[in-house]
Design a protein around this motif. Structure first.
Motif, mmCIF file in Angstrom:
data_model
loop_
_atom_site.group_PDB
_atom_site.id
_atom_site.type_symbol
_atom_site.label_atom_id
_atom_site.label_comp_id
_atom_site.label_asym_id
_atom_site.label_seq_id
_atom_site.Cartn_x
_atom_site.Cartn_y
_atom_site.Cartn_z
ATOM 1 N N PRO A 83 48.115 -13.185 31.396
ATOM 2 C CA PRO A 83 47.864 -11.781 31.021
ATOM 3 C C PRO A 83 48.051 -10.869 32.229
ATOM 4 C CG PRO A 83 45.796 -13.006 31.173
ATOM 5 C CD PRO A 83 46.901 -14.008 31.340
ATOM 6 N N PRO A 84 48.481 -9.622 32.005
ATOM 7 C CA PRO A 84 48.709 -8.732 33.148
ATOM 8 C C PRO A 84 47.418 -8.427 33.897
ATOM 9 C CG PRO A 84 48.934 -7.560 31.049
ATOM 10 C CD PRO A 84 48.778 -8.997 30.712
ATOM 11 N N ASP A 85 47.539 -8.313 35.219
ATOM 12 C CA ASP A 85 46.395 -7.902 36.041
ATOM 13 C C ASP A 85 46.341 -6.388 36.088
ATOM 14 O OD1 ASP A 85 44.947 -10.091 36.919
ATOM 15 O OD2 ASP A 85 46.523 -10.638 38.343
ATOM 16 N N ASP A 146 44.299 -0.985 13.536
ATOM 17 C CA ASP A 146 45.486 -1.666 14.051
ATOM 18 C C ASP A 146 46.131 -2.304 12.814
ATOM 19 O OD1 ASP A 146 47.362 -3.058 15.631
ATOM 20 O OD2 ASP A 146 46.031 -4.790 15.787
ATOM 21 N N ARG A 147 47.012 -1.563 12.170
ATOM 22 C CA ARG A 147 47.491 -1.872 10.822
ATOM 23 C C ARG A 147 46.280 -2.019 9.896
ATOM 24 N NH1 ARG A 147 51.399 -6.574 10.687
ATOM 25 N NH2 ARG A 147 51.704 -5.818 8.574
ATOM 26 N N LEU A 173 42.073 -8.382 20.785
ATOM 27 C CA LEU A 173 41.242 -8.079 21.962
ATOM 28 C C LEU A 173 42.110 -7.858 23.201
ATOM 29 C CD1 LEU A 173 38.316 -10.634 21.437
ATOM 30 C CD2 LEU A 173 38.222 -8.148 21.151
ATOM 31 N N GLU A 174 43.167 -8.665 23.351
ATOM 32 C CA GLU A 174 44.044 -8.500 24.520
ATOM 33 C C GLU A 174 44.780 -7.160 24.443
ATOM 34 O OE1 GLU A 174 44.291 -9.975 27.284
ATOM 35 O OE2 GLU A 174 46.236 -9.344 28.080
ATOM 36 N N MET A 175 45.184 -6.762 23.240
ATOM 37 C CA MET A 175 45.840 -5.466 23.067
ATOM 38 C C MET A 175 44.883 -4.340 23.496
ATOM 39 S SD MET A 175 45.586 -2.778 20.683
ATOM 40 C CE MET A 175 45.007 -3.495 19.141
ATOM 41 N N ILE A 176 43.605 -4.465 23.115
ATOM 42 C CA ILE A 176 42.618 -3.436 23.485
ATOM 43 C C ILE A 176 42.398 -3.448 25.007
ATOM 44 C CG2 ILE A 176 40.231 -2.671 23.191
ATOM 45 C CD1 ILE A 176 40.325 -4.067 20.405
ATOM 46 N N ARG A 177 42.283 -4.643 25.565
ATOM 47 C CA ARG A 177 42.081 -4.764 27.019
ATOM 48 C C ARG A 177 43.190 -4.035 27.777
ATOM 49 N NH1 ARG A 177 43.186 -7.762 31.685
ATOM 50 N NH2 ARG A 177 45.102 -8.581 30.750
ATOM 51 N N ARG A 179 45.244 -1.729 26.644
ATOM 52 C CA ARG A 179 45.266 -0.286 26.342
ATOM 53 C C ARG A 179 44.168 0.446 27.124
ATOM 54 N NH1 ARG A 179 47.880 2.837 21.625
ATOM 55 N NH2 ARG A 179 47.666 4.851 22.617
ATOM 56 N N VAL A 180 42.977 -0.142 27.167
ATOM 57 C CA VAL A 180 41.856 0.488 27.894
ATOM 58 C C VAL A 180 42.201 0.608 29.380
ATOM 59 C CG1 VAL A 180 39.490 0.026 28.701
ATOM 60 C CG2 VAL A 180 40.038 -0.143 26.264
ATOM 61 N N ASN A 181 42.664 -0.474 29.973
ATOM 62 C CA ASN A 181 42.945 -0.445 31.413
ATOM 63 C C ASN A 181 44.144 0.447 31.744
ATOM 64 O OD1 ASN A 181 40.815 -1.988 32.333
ATOM 65 N ND2 ASN A 181 41.894 -3.925 32.039
ATOM 66 N N ASP A 182 45.162 0.422 30.877
ATOM 67 C CA ASP A 182 46.341 1.259 31.119
ATOM 68 C C ASP A 182 45.972 2.744 31.014
ATOM 69 O OD1 ASP A 182 49.277 1.853 31.241
ATOM 70 O OD2 ASP A 182 48.844 2.607 29.218
ATOM 71 N N THR A 183 45.168 3.076 30.000
ATOM 72 C CA THR A 183 44.765 4.474 29.816
ATOM 73 C C THR A 183 43.940 4.957 31.006
ATOM 74 O OG1 THR A 183 44.764 4.149 27.428
ATOM 75 C CG2 THR A 183 43.554 6.065 28.245
ATOM 76 N N TRP A 184 43.038 4.108 31.459
ATOM 77 C CA TRP A 184 42.200 4.476 32.610
ATOM 78 C C TRP A 184 43.045 4.664 33.870
ATOM 79 C CZ3 TRP A 184 37.891 6.776 33.134
ATOM 80 C CH2 TRP A 184 37.158 6.708 34.322
#
Ligand code: SF4
Length: 265
Positions: A83-85, A146-147, A173-177, A179-184
């Motif tokens: 998973p991306p850091d 999410d659909r 959950l990984e999609m949310i993780r 999205r949350v970190n990218d948005t922040w």
């Protein structure tokens, strides 16, 4: 043979469960979130009714699992990449605390995960970008679809309704993780918003009611009650079969959706 799947908040509990099933020669298959979904779940175990009974809690020393659902093979694969850091990880790692059949659609599952990080500060930024989401700043809660899956986010908790099966739950959950970190990470370029635009439909409340039309709430039908709760005219707790009666198993899911629409419980 009916097969069941469970997962665990703690890896130690997974190891304990696997050792017990192996010692009994019980049916056993492991579904792993490694490597792609490793930040959002521990491994899951698939077994039969006998294996499930062997892991059912009977005392303080028993295996603590998140719960059981009927096993369905995943339609998606766990990604083969790590998973991306994230430079600043406001999500942290997720642990699945509850796994249960989804009361809104019994062919799907519901899960609740706790997160290591506090996501509340990200909600206004998510709200600014996700025009289809519902943000209740007083909760605070952040709800979106999410659909067909309904996702309710709290500061340190995520409830996912109508996930297909456990791998789809990890994917969500990984999609949310991400999205949350990218948005922040991009927050300097986003104007935060507290606006409450859309609410999940009243039908989502109805799906979590007993649908017996018993009238104990004073309404003629469960659908009429759902609409009045959705409009903020009645608290969900007026449904006595859920809050005090034989449909108590619907209570958590009903409260989750009510918080998502900003309705009183
Ligand atoms: S009390 Fe609950 S189950 Fe009975 S009609 Fe009202 S909403 Fe439906």
């Amino acid at each position: 043979m009916s097969a069941f799947v469970t997962t665990f908040a703690e890896m130690a509990e997974f190891e304990k469960a696997r050792a017990r099933l192996e010692a009994r020669g019980a049916a056993l298959e492991v579904v792993s979130p490694e490597p792609g979904f490793r930040r959002v779940g521990t491994a899951a175990l698939v077994t039969d009714a006998e294996g499930r009974a062997a892991l059912t809690p009977r005392g303080a020393a028993e295996v603590v699992s998140a719960g059981w659902v009927a096993y369905r093979p995943a339609r998606i694969a766990v990604p083969a990449e790590e998973p991306p850091d994230c430079k600043e990880d406001v999500f942290g790692e997720a642990r699945i605390m509850v796994l249960a059949p989804c009361v809104a659609d019994l062919t799907k599952i519901r899960l609740i995960a706790h997160t290591g990080g506090d996501m509340a500060k990200v909600f206004p930024y998510l709200n600014a970008e996700m025009r289809e989401a519902s943000y209740n700043a007083k909760g605070p809660t952040f709800t979106f679809m999410d659909r067909y899956r309904m996702i309710s986010m709290y500061p340190r908790r995520i409830a996912v309704a109508k996930a297909d099966e456990i791998v789809d739950g990890w994917r969500t959950l990984e999609m949310i993780r991400c999205r949350v970190n990218d948005t922040w990470a991009r927050r300097a370029q986003i104007e935060p918003s507290d606006e409450m635009r859309e609410k999940p439909p009243a039908l989502e409340i109805f799906k979590r009611l007993p649908k017996t039309n018993c009238r104990a709430c004073g309404e003629r039908t469960c659908l009429a009650f759902a609409v009045r709760v959705w409009m903020g005219e009645l608290p969900a707790s007026k449904c006595l079969p859920v809050f005090r009666g034989e449909f108590g198993h619907l209570k958590d899911a009903l409260m989750e959706i009510c918080m998502g629409v900003g309705a009183a419980t």
